[in-house]
Design an enzyme around this catalytic site. Structure first.
Site, PDB file in Angstrom:
ATOM      1  N   ASP A  89       1.040  -1.081   0.032  1.00  0.00           N
ATOM      2  CA  ASP A  89      -0.107   0.034   0.137  1.00  0.00           C
ATOM      3  C   ASP A  89       0.791   1.103   0.022  1.00  0.00           C
ATOM      4  O   ASP A  89       0.988   1.808   0.988  1.00  0.00           O
ATOM      5  CB  ASP A  89      -1.036  -0.147   1.243  1.00  0.00           C
ATOM      6  N   GLU A 120      -3.564  10.543  -0.132  1.00  0.00           N
ATOM      7  CA  GLU A 120      -4.508   9.309  -0.177  1.00  0.00           C
ATOM      8  C   GLU A 120      -4.967   9.106   1.361  1.00  0.00           C
ATOM      9  O   GLU A 120      -5.905   8.841   1.534  1.00  0.00           O
ATOM     10  CB  GLU A 120      -4.349   8.294  -1.071  1.00  0.00           C
ATOM     11  N   GLU A 121      -3.877   8.801   2.056  1.00  0.00           N
ATOM     12  CA  GLU A 121      -4.222   8.014   3.420  1.00  0.00           C
ATOM     13  C   GLU A 121      -4.927   9.095   4.388  1.00  0.00           C
ATOM     14  O   GLU A 121      -5.173   8.782   5.518  1.00  0.00           O
ATOM     15  CB  GLU A 121      -3.025   7.666   4.101  1.00  0.00           C
TER      16      GLU A 121
HETATM   17 ZN   LIG Z   1      -3.846   2.649  -0.303  1.00  0.00          ZN
END
Ligand SMILES: [Zn+2]
Length: 333
Positions: A89, A120-121
């Protein structure tokens, strides 16, 4: 640089959300050395999305994110796996997508683009900025990568993050009638939320609620004047009816602050690929201008964000084949 080398090179540059600048520069330089046109799209003073193309009209794009959750865990490996932060990830995914794009290019396919976002996180500010980029209009299909065990995700749940705050009145704990407990109010509200039946959806599945943090109070002998809890709800329906239910439950006992939300989304099913609905959310809800979304990536979401994060080398290799196959299928269709 081969697939595993590329994965480890990306992983060895720390890039927790907010600190993606170095990995973005590295990716720019690497892609330029391969002959890609690379643009850094500013998102904040020290954050840039990386956008790479081979010609002016890329129709099929690969994308994922460059940021990771903390803490940084440097890459290690054995014969079967690559371990460490970002292995699944999502830096292994970046490496698999670049490897796939390079293979397609060797076969003469040049209408491919690469989009790598920041944040994104956290709040998907990278994706929100990317959504306004002029190249979005030329994109027909956006193949986003997140760990789906190499299955094609045809749906992903939405998220709704919020804080519930209660206030009371401080008083000596021996004279509770002089005060009002914010913590007891909060407990009552949270119990009501746990007992509530939120709507589910036959396609997306069950709406789930996590009470992630809870805090409040001053000392054990003071009636607590303030308390709060932070909740993450995985949405299987639109947010509005859920928010209405919550506001009804909380009533005048407390206040709700909405932190962020994204709706559940459906992605394109393609024949010949294993399909499923995933429970996590992605950048996709924030990239509506980038054509029809698809979602596939190596690795398991169950090890993402953990200290034991890893990706199977065989899965990385398989992902390269799947990305190539998907791109060909979409360009032919
Ligand atoms: Zn991710």
């Amino acid at each position: 640089m081969n697939l595993f080398e590329l994965t480890k090179s990306l992983m060895s540059i720390p890039s927790t959300s907010g600190e993606e600048e170095s990995v973005g520069f590295w990716l720019r330089d690497h892609l330029r050395s391969l002959g890609w046109n690379v643009e850094l799209q500013p998102v904040s003073d020290s954050q840039n999305n990386v956008i790479a193309t081979l010609n002016d009209t890329p129709r099929v794009w690969f994308s994922t994110h460059m940021d990771t959750v903390p803490p940084f865990i440097p890459p290690t490996e054995d014969d079967e796996k690559i371990y460490g932060r970002g292995s699944c990830d999502a830096k292994g995914i970046i490496a698999a997508q670049i490897t796939a794009a390079e293979q397609l290019r060797r076969e003469g396919v040049t209408d491919i683009g690469l989009l790598y976002t920041v944040e994104e996180e956290r709040a998907s500010t990278g994706a929100k900025a990317a959504n306004l980029h002029p190249l979005a209009a030329k994109c027909q299909y956006m193949i986003n990568g997140e760990p789906t065990d190499n299955d094609l995700a045809i749906g992903s749940k939405g998220t709704f993050r919020l804080i519930i705050r209660t206030t009371g009145k401080a008083a000596h704990s021996a004279y509770p009638e002089q005060g009002e407990s914010a913590i007891e109010k909060l407990i009552d509200i949270l119990n009501d939320i746990r007992a509530a039946e939120f709507p589910n959806d036959p396609f997306f599945g069950e709406t789930t609620v996590n009470i992630g943090t809870i805090s409040g109070g001053l000392a054990l002998n003071v009636i607590p004047p303030a308390a709060e809890a932070a909740l993450a709800i995985r949405l299987t329906t639109k947010r509005e009816p859920i928010e209405e239910m919550l506001r009804e439950i909380v009533g005048n006992r407390g206040e709700i602050e909405v932190l962020s939300h994204s709706e559940p989304v459906k992605m394109l099913p393609v024949e010949g690929f294993d399909q499923k609905v995933v429970r996590f959310t992605t950048d996709i809800p924030h990239l509506p201008n980038w054509g029809t979304p698809l979602l596939l990536g190596p690795g398991s979401i169950l090890v993402a964000h953990t200290k034991d994060e890893f990706v199977l080398k065989a899965d990385l290799k398989k992902a390269v084949e799947l990305y190539i196959g998907l791109a060909k299928e979409l360009r032919a269709g």
